[in-house]
Write a protein that holds these residues in place. Structure first.
Motif, PDB file in Angstrom:
ATOM      1  N   GLN A  50      14.166   5.599 -12.330  1.00  0.00           N
ATOM      2  CA  GLN A  50      13.083   4.673 -12.645  1.00  0.00           C
ATOM      3  C   GLN A  50      11.828   5.066 -11.874  1.00  0.00           C
ATOM      4  O   GLN A  50      11.100   4.239 -11.352  1.00  0.00           O
ATOM      5  CB  GLN A  50      13.479   3.229 -12.371  1.00  0.00           C
ATOM      6  CG  GLN A  50      14.532   2.759 -13.322  1.00  0.00           C
ATOM      7  CD  GLN A  50      14.809   1.285 -13.214  1.00  0.00           C
ATOM      8  OE1 GLN A  50      14.121   0.548 -12.525  1.00  0.00           O
ATOM      9  NE2 GLN A  50      15.823   0.842 -13.905  1.00  0.00           N
ATOM     10  N   ARG A  51      11.610   6.373 -11.790  1.00  0.00           N
ATOM     11  CA  ARG A  51      10.434   6.903 -11.114  1.00  0.00           C
ATOM     12  C   ARG A  51       9.378   7.260 -12.142  1.00  0.00           C
ATOM     13  O   ARG A  51       9.672   7.547 -13.285  1.00  0.00           O
ATOM     14  CB  ARG A  51      10.812   8.156 -10.320  1.00  0.00           C
ATOM     15  CG  ARG A  51      11.673   7.831  -9.127  1.00  0.00           C
ATOM     16  CD  ARG A  51      12.042   9.055  -8.343  1.00  0.00           C
ATOM     17  NE  ARG A  51      10.868   9.846  -7.997  1.00  0.00           N
ATOM     18  CZ  ARG A  51      10.877  11.167  -8.002  1.00  0.00           C
ATOM     19  NH1 ARG A  51      11.947  11.843  -8.323  1.00  0.00           N
ATOM     20  NH2 ARG A  51       9.780  11.835  -7.680  1.00  0.00           N
ATOM     21  N   GLY A  52       8.192   7.248 -11.669  1.00  0.00           N
ATOM     22  CA  GLY A  52       7.100   7.608 -12.551  1.00  0.00           C
ATOM     23  C   GLY A  52       6.328   6.381 -12.974  1.00  0.00           C
ATOM     24  O   GLY A  52       6.688   5.251 -12.680  1.00  0.00           O
ATOM     25  N   ASN A  95       0.862  -1.184   0.000  1.00  0.00           N
ATOM     26  CA  ASN A  95       0.000   0.000   0.000  1.00  0.00           C
ATOM     27  C   ASN A  95       0.896   1.231   0.000  1.00  0.00           C
ATOM     28  O   ASN A  95       1.450   1.593   1.029  1.00  0.00           O
ATOM     29  CB  ASN A  95      -0.935   0.000   1.218  1.00  0.00           C
ATOM     30  CG  ASN A  95      -1.978  -1.082   1.114  1.00  0.00           C
ATOM     31  OD1 ASN A  95      -2.763  -1.093   0.176  1.00  0.00           O
ATOM     32  ND2 ASN A  95      -1.975  -2.017   2.043  1.00  0.00           N
ATOM     33  N   GLU A  96       1.056   1.820  -1.186  1.00  0.00           N
ATOM     34  CA  GLU A  96       1.886   3.013  -1.297  1.00  0.00           C
ATOM     35  C   GLU A  96       1.518   3.796  -2.544  1.00  0.00           C
ATOM     36  O   GLU A  96       0.885   3.277  -3.451  1.00  0.00           O
ATOM     37  CB  GLU A  96       3.375   2.652  -1.312  1.00  0.00           C
ATOM     38  CG  GLU A  96       3.820   1.893  -2.544  1.00  0.00           C
ATOM     39  CD  GLU A  96       5.317   1.593  -2.535  1.00  0.00           C
ATOM     40  OE1 GLU A  96       6.105   2.550  -2.586  1.00  0.00           O
ATOM     41  OE2 GLU A  96       5.670   0.419  -2.481  1.00  0.00           O
ATOM     42  N   VAL A  97       1.925   5.049  -2.549  1.00  0.00           N
ATOM     43  CA  VAL A  97       1.724   5.909  -3.710  1.00  0.00           C
ATOM     44  C   VAL A  97       3.072   6.089  -4.385  1.00  0.00           C
ATOM     45  O   VAL A  97       4.050   6.463  -3.742  1.00  0.00           O
ATOM     46  CB  VAL A  97       1.140   7.280  -3.297  1.00  0.00           C
ATOM     47  CG1 VAL A  97       1.042   8.205  -4.507  1.00  0.00           C
ATOM     48  CG2 VAL A  97      -0.212   7.099  -2.642  1.00  0.00           C
ATOM     49  N   LYS A  98       3.112   5.820  -5.684  1.00  0.00           N
ATOM     50  CA  LYS A  98       4.307   6.077  -6.478  1.00  0.00           C
ATOM     51  C   LYS A  98       4.058   7.377  -7.232  1.00  0.00           C
ATOM     52  O   LYS A  98       3.219   7.424  -8.137  1.00  0.00           O
ATOM     53  CB  LYS A  98       4.575   4.922  -7.439  1.00  0.00           C
ATOM     54  CG  LYS A  98       4.976   3.663  -6.722  1.00  0.00           C
ATOM     55  CD  LYS A  98       5.531   2.651  -7.679  1.00  0.00           C
ATOM     56  CE  LYS A  98       6.122   1.500  -6.883  1.00  0.00           C
ATOM     57  NZ  LYS A  98       6.815   0.570  -7.735  1.00  0.00           N
ATOM     58  N   PRO A  99       4.770   8.436  -6.847  1.00  0.00           N
ATOM     59  CA  PRO A  99       4.506   9.728  -7.478  1.00  0.00           C
ATOM     60  C   PRO A  99       4.973   9.767  -8.937  1.00  0.00           C
ATOM     61  O   PRO A  99       5.968   9.149  -9.308  1.00  0.00           O
ATOM     62  CB  PRO A  99       5.301  10.717  -6.630  1.00  0.00           C
ATOM     63  CG  PRO A  99       6.331   9.902  -5.939  1.00  0.00           C
ATOM     64  CD  PRO A  99       5.796   8.509  -5.820  1.00  0.00           C
ATOM     65  N   ALA A 100       4.221  10.474  -9.723  1.00  0.00           N
ATOM     66  CA  ALA A 100       4.610  10.685 -11.125  1.00  0.00           C
ATOM     67  C   ALA A 100       5.890  11.516 -11.150  1.00  0.00           C
ATOM     68  O   ALA A 100       6.122  12.350 -10.288  1.00  0.00           O
ATOM     69  CB  ALA A 100       3.490  11.406 -11.868  1.00  0.00           C
ATOM     70  N   HIS A 101       6.717  11.277 -12.141  1.00  0.00           N
ATOM     71  CA  HIS A 101       7.969  12.006 -12.307  1.00  0.00           C
ATOM     72  C   HIS A 101       7.970  12.604 -13.706  1.00  0.00           C
ATOM     73  O   HIS A 101       7.713  11.904 -14.678  1.00  0.00           O
ATOM     74  CB  HIS A 101       9.150  11.046 -12.128  1.00  0.00           C
ATOM     75  CG  HIS A 101      10.477  11.706 -12.219  1.00  0.00           C
ATOM     76  ND1 HIS A 101      10.988  12.487 -11.214  1.00  0.00           N
ATOM     77  CD2 HIS A 101      11.403  11.707 -13.201  1.00  0.00           C
ATOM     78  CE1 HIS A 101      12.185  12.935 -11.565  1.00  0.00           C
ATOM     79  NE2 HIS A 101      12.451  12.475 -12.767  1.00  0.00           N
TER      80      HIS A 101
END
Length: 166
Positions: A108-110, A85-91
């Motif tokens: 490797q974000r986004g 359960n987590e939010v991966k922020p857009a990049h």
């Protein structure tokens, strides 16, 4: 009932749905490529069958692309739920192509696999590689081709939910 028959029954009740039955199993990446080859709209996105999008997902990403005609794609924050359960922020990936690719390799974000993409000359090359079998690394090739093709906008809203399960 087989899958195609179930889909045809649903499509008979909803004109927005087209059933495309492949002659042989293609695997997820080549099936996605076959469908990407049929895109004839200004914008498109890949929507995975077990993910959930917010009702404003398409509207919000389309608006971001309309506001920035120089951008090729737009993606949003991704919420993972289930085992994680987590939010991966857009990049945001901007600047020259080489800078965008280095930025992706370093972070490797986004959530670019879940981008809305502007259909144009560059997007005709944004496909998954054809290899034997499917593995998660084919998505990295898609990411790299997308980012090499143009600016990728970040919409900082949790509009896409991905189910993490065993």
């Amino acid at each position: 009932d087989d899958t195609a028959e179930v889909c045809r029954r649903i499509a008979a009740e909803d004109r927005r749905i087209d059933v495309i039955e492949q002659a042989q199993r293609l695997g997820w990446s080549q099936n996605a490529n076959a469908l990407l080859n049929l895109v004839d709209t200004e914008f498109y996105f890949i929507y995975f069958h077990d993910d959930i999008i917010e009702p404003t997902y398409a509207e919000r990403l389309r608006r971001a692309l309309r506001e920035r005609p120089d951008a090729l794609s737009a993606h949003c924050d991704l919420v993972e739920f289930g085992l994680v359960n987590e939010v991966k922020p857009a990049h945001e990936y901007t600047g020259p192509a080489f800078r965008r690719l280095i930025d992706f390799m370093m972070t490797q974000r986004g959530t670019t696999l879940r981008s809305m993409i502007r259909r144009n000359a560059a997007s005709n090359t944004i496909r998954f590689p054809k290899v034997y079998g499917d593995s998660h690394w084919v998505a990295y090739v898609f990411h790299m081709r997308l980012l090499a093709g143009g600016q990728a906008l970040a919409v900082h809203e949790p509009l896409y939910r991905r189910w993490q399960r065993k």
